[in-house]
Design a protein around this motif. Structure first.
Motif, PDB file in Angstrom:
ATOM      1  N   CYS A  23      39.154  35.322  31.870  1.00 37.61           N
ATOM      2  CA  CYS A  23      40.204  36.066  32.570  1.00 37.61           C
ATOM      3  C   CYS A  23      41.569  35.957  31.897  1.00 37.61           C
ATOM      4  O   CYS A  23      42.299  36.953  31.839  1.00 37.61           O
ATOM      5  CB  CYS A  23      40.350  35.559  34.003  1.00 37.61           C
ATOM      6  SG  CYS A  23      39.038  36.031  35.118  1.00 37.61           S
ATOM      7  N   ALA A 117      34.400  32.058  46.741  1.00 36.61           N
ATOM      8  CA  ALA A 117      33.911  32.890  45.642  1.00 36.61           C
ATOM      9  C   ALA A 117      33.006  32.108  44.701  1.00 36.61           C
ATOM     10  O   ALA A 117      32.060  32.657  44.133  1.00 36.61           O
ATOM     11  CB  ALA A 117      35.087  33.479  44.865  1.00 36.61           C
ATOM     12  N   GLU A 160      43.777  37.334  42.637  1.00 38.33           N
ATOM     13  CA  GLU A 160      42.727  38.303  42.945  1.00 38.33           C
ATOM     14  C   GLU A 160      41.812  38.515  41.734  1.00 38.33           C
ATOM     15  O   GLU A 160      40.591  38.610  41.883  1.00 38.33           O
ATOM     16  CB  GLU A 160      43.334  39.630  43.404  1.00 38.33           C
ATOM     17  CG  GLU A 160      42.305  40.704  43.698  1.00 38.33           C
ATOM     18  CD  GLU A 160      41.308  40.362  44.807  1.00 38.33           C
ATOM     19  OE1 GLU A 160      40.315  41.101  44.937  1.00 38.33           O
ATOM     20  OE2 GLU A 160      41.484  39.369  45.546  1.00 38.33           O
ATOM     21  N   GLN A 161      42.393  38.567  40.553  1.00 41.18           N
ATOM     22  CA  GLN A 161      41.577  38.725  39.341  1.00 41.18           C
ATOM     23  C   GLN A 161      40.602  37.552  39.196  1.00 41.18           C
ATOM     24  O   GLN A 161      39.419  37.748  38.922  1.00 41.18           O
ATOM     25  CB  GLN A 161      42.472  38.819  38.108  1.00 41.18           C
ATOM     26  CG  GLN A 161      41.711  38.985  36.812  1.00 41.18           C
ATOM     27  CD  GLN A 161      42.625  39.038  35.597  1.00 41.18           C
ATOM     28  OE1 GLN A 161      43.851  39.053  35.701  1.00 41.18           O
ATOM     29  NE2 GLN A 161      42.016  39.040  34.428  1.00 41.18           N
ATOM     30  N   ARG A 163      39.597  35.418  41.615  1.00 41.36           N
ATOM     31  CA  ARG A 163      38.644  35.410  42.728  1.00 41.36           C
ATOM     32  C   ARG A 163      37.519  36.401  42.472  1.00 41.36           C
ATOM     33  O   ARG A 163      36.351  36.081  42.653  1.00 41.36           O
ATOM     34  CB  ARG A 163      39.347  35.752  44.048  1.00 41.36           C
ATOM     35  CG  ARG A 163      38.424  35.610  45.273  1.00 41.36           C
ATOM     36  CD  ARG A 163      38.921  36.388  46.464  1.00 41.36           C
ATOM     37  NE  ARG A 163      38.890  37.816  46.276  1.00 41.36           N
ATOM     38  CZ  ARG A 163      37.776  38.579  46.382  1.00 41.36           C
ATOM     39  NH1 ARG A 163      36.614  38.036  46.671  1.00 41.36           N
ATOM     40  NH2 ARG A 163      37.842  39.879  46.195  1.00 41.36           N
ATOM     41  N   ARG A 164      37.856  37.574  42.024  1.00 42.53           N
ATOM     42  CA  ARG A 164      36.824  38.582  41.732  1.00 42.53           C
ATOM     43  C   ARG A 164      35.894  38.127  40.606  1.00 42.53           C
ATOM     44  O   ARG A 164      34.680  38.320  40.684  1.00 42.53           O
ATOM     45  CB  ARG A 164      37.453  39.921  41.366  1.00 42.53           C
ATOM     46  CG  ARG A 164      37.999  40.674  42.547  1.00 42.53           C
ATOM     47  CD  ARG A 164      38.593  42.011  42.088  1.00 42.53           C
ATOM     48  NE  ARG A 164      39.173  42.722  43.187  1.00 42.53           N
ATOM     49  CZ  ARG A 164      38.518  43.607  43.911  1.00 42.53           C
ATOM     50  NH1 ARG A 164      37.258  43.883  43.662  1.00 42.53           N
ATOM     51  NH2 ARG A 164      39.130  44.217  44.912  1.00 42.53           N
ATOM     52  N   ALA A 165      36.464  37.522  39.577  1.00 45.48           N
ATOM     53  CA  ALA A 165      35.653  37.048  38.455  1.00 45.48           C
ATOM     54  C   ALA A 165      34.728  35.917  38.900  1.00 45.48           C
ATOM     55  O   ALA A 165      33.552  35.869  38.494  1.00 45.48           O
ATOM     56  CB  ALA A 165      36.547  36.601  37.303  1.00 45.48           C
ATOM     57  N   ALA A 167      33.597  35.451  41.984  1.00 43.91           N
ATOM     58  CA  ALA A 167      32.597  36.063  42.865  1.00 43.91           C
ATOM     59  C   ALA A 167      31.524  36.784  42.058  1.00 43.91           C
ATOM     60  O   ALA A 167      30.331  36.679  42.362  1.00 43.91           O
ATOM     61  CB  ALA A 167      33.268  37.009  43.851  1.00 43.91           C
ATOM     62  N   ALA A 168      31.920  37.495  41.019  1.00 45.22           N
ATOM     63  CA  ALA A 168      30.944  38.188  40.177  1.00 45.22           C
ATOM     64  C   ALA A 168      30.052  37.179  39.455  1.00 45.22           C
ATOM     65  O   ALA A 168      28.826  37.343  39.393  1.00 45.22           O
ATOM     66  CB  ALA A 168      31.660  39.093  39.174  1.00 45.22           C
ATOM     67  N   GLU A 173      29.946  38.182  45.526  1.00 45.72           N
ATOM     68  CA  GLU A 173      30.859  39.332  45.606  1.00 45.72           C
ATOM     69  C   GLU A 173      30.977  39.881  47.022  1.00 45.72           C
ATOM     70  O   GLU A 173      30.026  40.393  47.586  1.00 45.72           O
ATOM     71  CB  GLU A 173      30.407  40.441  44.666  1.00 45.72           C
ATOM     72  CG  GLU A 173      31.401  41.563  44.524  1.00 45.72           C
ATOM     73  CD  GLU A 173      32.751  41.124  43.961  1.00 45.72           C
ATOM     74  OE1 GLU A 173      33.760  41.477  44.573  1.00 45.72           O
ATOM     75  OE2 GLU A 173      32.776  40.415  42.950  1.00 45.72           O
ATOM     76  N   ALA A 175      34.156  41.962  49.236  1.00 45.51           N
ATOM     77  CA  ALA A 175      35.523  42.470  49.282  1.00 45.51           C
ATOM     78  C   ALA A 175      36.307  41.658  50.305  1.00 45.51           C
ATOM     79  O   ALA A 175      35.753  41.229  51.318  1.00 45.51           O
ATOM     80  CB  ALA A 175      35.520  43.944  49.653  1.00 45.51           C
TER      81      ALA A 175
END
Length: 189
Positions: A23, A117, A160-161, A163-165, A167-168, A173, A175
């Motif tokens: 990231c 996440a 957020e970046q 957390r999303r990474a 979770a993926a 994942e 929302a």
């Protein structure tokens, strides 16, 4: 490689570091480093060096907590050792503990969302084992309330970046709009 196999490679801490590297190392010249006796942030001394986010030993929770501080810190704070924050070690009195808790609400709430996440448990830390005994519930409640603010208003962009990474990577994942964090996840009562 199947998702379930990819998730199992390396320790949780190694995976968190790898996600952080993917990231932010290129875009922000930041490195997440394990093995510290104490957590510490050291800004880069030159344009050819990396900013170092050092976390305690090899603890995954410490890594997430230190990344949370980094994600909240603005540009000016990221140019100062330990973001220029005041820190009084373990053994704080009630007044000093109150100051500590006010500073820690946002990073601990962000850490909570990172923990979800990364499919990890989360525990609020009052970080004052040798200090005056206090009721941890008001601080736990404040962290939970800040989690609700993040869930409804959004996380800081780098948070957020990340957390999303996470979770993926960990296959969690969800929302933020569909995520619910019950108070009992944060406050043990």
């Amino acid at each position: 490689m199947p998702e379930s196999r990819r998730i199992s490679l390396g320790s949780k801490t190694e995976q968190i570091c790898a996600v952080f590297t993917a990231c932010f190392t290129g875009s922000h010249r930041a490195a997440l480093i394990s093995g510290g006796e104490e957590p510490f942030y050291q800004p880069a001394a030159s344009d050819r060096e990396f900013h170092q986010i050092v976390f305690r030993a090899d603890y995954a929770a410490s890594a997430l907590h230190e990344v949370a501080h980094w994600c909240i810190a603005g540009e000016a704070r990221r140019q100062r050792p330990d973001y220029g924050y005041w820190y009084e070690p373990d053994g704080r009195n009630r007044e000093s503990q109150g100051i500590f808790e006010r500073v820690e609400v946002r990073p601990q709430a962000l850490e909570c969302l990172f923990s979800l996440a990364a499919a990890m448990p989360f525990q609020v830390s009052v970080d004052n084992l040798g200090g005056e005994e206090i009721d941890p519930f008001p601080f736990q409640l404040a962290v939970w309330q800040q989690v609700q603010v993040y869930l409804h208003g959004g996380l800081p962009p780098r948070g957020e970046q990340f957390r999303r990474a996470l979770a993926a990577h960990f296959g969690t994942e969800l929302a933020l709009t569909t995520l619910e964090v019950p108070l009992k996840y944060i406050a043990k009562f």
